[in-house]
Scaffold this active site. Structure first.
Site, PDB file in Angstrom:
ATOM      1  N   THR A  86      15.721  40.364  10.003  1.00 18.58           N
ATOM      2  CA  THR A  86      14.351  40.888   9.889  1.00 18.58           C
ATOM      3  C   THR A  86      13.454  40.378  11.011  1.00 18.58           C
ATOM      4  O   THR A  86      12.564  41.092  11.474  1.00 18.58           O
ATOM      5  CB  THR A  86      13.774  40.514   8.500  1.00 18.58           C
ATOM      6  OG1 THR A  86      14.550  41.193   7.525  1.00 18.58           O
ATOM      7  CG2 THR A  86      12.326  40.927   8.351  1.00 18.58           C
TER       8      THR A  86
ATOM      9  N   SER B  75      21.988  40.356   8.717  1.00 18.71           N
ATOM     10  CA  SER B  75      22.940  39.268   8.451  1.00 18.71           C
ATOM     11  C   SER B  75      23.828  39.549   7.250  1.00 18.71           C
ATOM     12  O   SER B  75      24.774  38.806   6.995  1.00 18.71           O
ATOM     13  CB  SER B  75      22.222  37.925   8.324  1.00 18.71           C
ATOM     14  OG  SER B  75      21.575  37.823   7.091  1.00 18.71           O
TER      15      SER B  75
ATOM     16  N   THR C 211      18.002  36.484   6.883  1.00 20.45           N
ATOM     17  CA  THR C 211      17.976  35.487   5.805  1.00 20.45           C
ATOM     18  C   THR C 211      19.049  35.715   4.739  1.00 20.45           C
ATOM     19  O   THR C 211      19.298  34.836   3.930  1.00 20.45           O
ATOM     20  CB  THR C 211      16.586  35.458   5.124  1.00 20.45           C
ATOM     21  OG1 THR C 211      16.333  36.743   4.550  1.00 20.45           O
ATOM     22  CG2 THR C 211      15.497  35.106   6.108  1.00 20.45           C
ATOM     23  N   ASP C 212      19.702  36.902   4.751  1.00 21.78           N
ATOM     24  CA  ASP C 212      20.693  37.175   3.699  1.00 21.78           C
ATOM     25  C   ASP C 212      21.836  36.166   3.693  1.00 21.78           C
ATOM     26  O   ASP C 212      22.278  35.711   2.639  1.00 21.78           O
ATOM     27  CB  ASP C 212      21.283  38.590   3.869  1.00 21.78           C
ATOM     28  CG  ASP C 212      20.271  39.676   3.540  1.00 21.78           C
ATOM     29  OD1 ASP C 212      19.272  39.371   2.855  1.00 21.78           O
ATOM     30  OD2 ASP C 212      20.478  40.826   3.971  1.00 21.78           O
TER      31      ASP C 212
HETATM   32  N1  ASP Z   1      18.080  42.220   6.326  1.00 23.94           N
HETATM   33  C1  ASP Z   1      17.745  40.922   6.702  1.00 23.94           C
HETATM   34  C2  ASP Z   1      18.978  40.144   7.145  1.00 23.94           C
HETATM   35  O1  ASP Z   1      19.446  40.399   8.218  1.00 23.94           O
HETATM   36  C3  ASP Z   1      16.957  40.189   5.706  1.00 23.94           C
HETATM   37  C4  ASP Z   1      16.186  39.132   6.393  1.00 23.94           C
HETATM   38  O2  ASP Z   1      16.433  38.798   7.539  1.00 23.94           O
HETATM   39  O3  ASP Z   1      15.292  38.568   5.740  1.00 23.94           O
HETATM   40  O4  ASP Z   1      19.458  39.257   6.472  1.00 23.94           O
END
Ligand code: ASP
Length: 340
Positions: A35, A73, A107-108
């Site tokens: 993100t 991620s 964050t995933d």
């Molecule tokens: N979709 C995102 C990721 O790549 C979510 C995030 O980064 O908060 O994990």
């Protein structure tokens, strides 16, 4: 004449000492997507553009940018982890002046990548992972401040020896301990049972404690010569779990299993068979699906069962994969779970 030479020497000394005192530490930012590199309803941002959008970074460090991948991620894989840790080793070997590595990451799977690197990065050079919960074009995007804080943490002299860290929302978490607890708020990684190790305030980065579990340069898991990692699956328990699911996973091609159990390691009847399996069976780690607390007790003698203590299933899987690169003996793997 002598006077002129003396002034020239004086000016030369002043200019070299000035340039030395203004030399900023070198930080390598490795971008991987997430993100923090995204815009709502627009293509994701490339590594260099992501860093250029935060010119304040140059107040703290000389930044080098390196786009490793650009993925959400949720698409992270063990193969990419392996390539990433080797990529970091190669970058440090080719530029020994790098003081810190900052990795932008979704964050995933941030807690998984942080734990993996914490156990495999064989160097004291600090690694700081950072992400954001809001896209870069949202109001009050948290990415730029998180990124600046990550660089500030990485160049802090106290960061050396703390292993892999994660900086989100002004908090510094140890790579082993952080947990994602919210899928909406900027405070997605709150303080857990083991707490933060430090904080990023506008005036200063302050550390209050060090993680005591072995990591990075003290870790036994040297995987630089590997091309792949052992395959380990996670099986989720639930009310009325059908033993056929367990049969499927034990027969599947994998070298180990992690069970995400009820609190305290309790399991539904569909798992009762695991207590009759011999210690020569592929290892089965019991972890708790409840993120707080820990499973106590020792692994039942003569079975392939290992107790994950406080590691949730995603991190227990990583530790089992790494343990299997060294041994398949159940007691030895249990020792790694007790140690790391
Ligand atoms: N979709 C995102 C990721 O790549 C979510 C995030 O980064 O908060 O994990």
């Amino acid at each position: 004449m002598h006077k002129i030479i003396f002034i020239i020497i004086l000016l030369f000394c002043w200019s070299t000492s000035y340039s030395q005192s203004t030399t900023k530490p070198q930080v390598l930012i490795i971008t991987t997507g997430g993100t923090i590199a995204s815009k709502t309803n627009a293509p994701s941002i490339e590594g260099h553009d992501l860093i250029q959008a935060v010119p304040e970074l140059s107040n703290y460090a000389t930044i080098e940018v390196d786009e490793f991948v650009n993925i959400g991620s949720s698409k992270m894989t063990p193969l990419l982890w392996l390539q990433l840790v080797k990529h970091i080793r190669d970058a440090l070997n080719s530029n020994p002046e790098i003081k810190s590595i900052v990795i932008t990451h979704g964050t995933d799977t941030m807690e998984e990548t942080a734990f993996f690197l914490n156990l495999t990065h064989q160097s004291k050079v600090p690694i700081v992972l950072v992400g954001s919960m809001r896209s870069s074009n949202e109001v009050s995007a948290d990415g730029p401040a998180n990124l600046i804080n990550a660089v500030r943490v990485g160049i802090s002299p106290e960061a050396i020896g703390k292993g892999v860290m994660v900086v989100m929302n002004d908090n510094i978490s140890a790579g082993r301990d952080l947990l994602k607890m919210n899928n909406r708020r900027v405070d997605a990684f709150p303080s857990t049972d083991l707490g933060f190790i430090g904080f990023c305030d506008p005036e200063k980065v302050t550390f209050y404690r060090s993680p005591i579990k072995p990591h990075t340069s003290e870790s036994e898991f040297n995987i630089y010569n590997l091309d792949s990692l052992p395959k380990v699956d996670i099986v989720q328990d639930f009310a009325g779990f059908d033993s056929k699911i367990l049969t499927y996973f034990t027969n599947r091609y994998n070298q180990g299993l992690v069970i995400s159990s009820f609190a305290g390691g309790r399991l539904s009847n569909g798992f009762s068979e695991i207590y009759n399996l011999p210690a020569t069976h592929k290892p089965i780690v019991i972890s708790s699906s409840i993120k707080g607390g820990r499973i106590m007790g020792s692994n039942p003698e003569g079975t392939p069962i290992i107790i994950a203590n406080d590691l949730p299933s995603n991190k227990a899987r990583i530790l089992l994969m790494l343990s299997l690169t060294i041994t398949s003996k159940i007691n030895e793997i249990q020792d790694y779970f007790n140690k790391y």
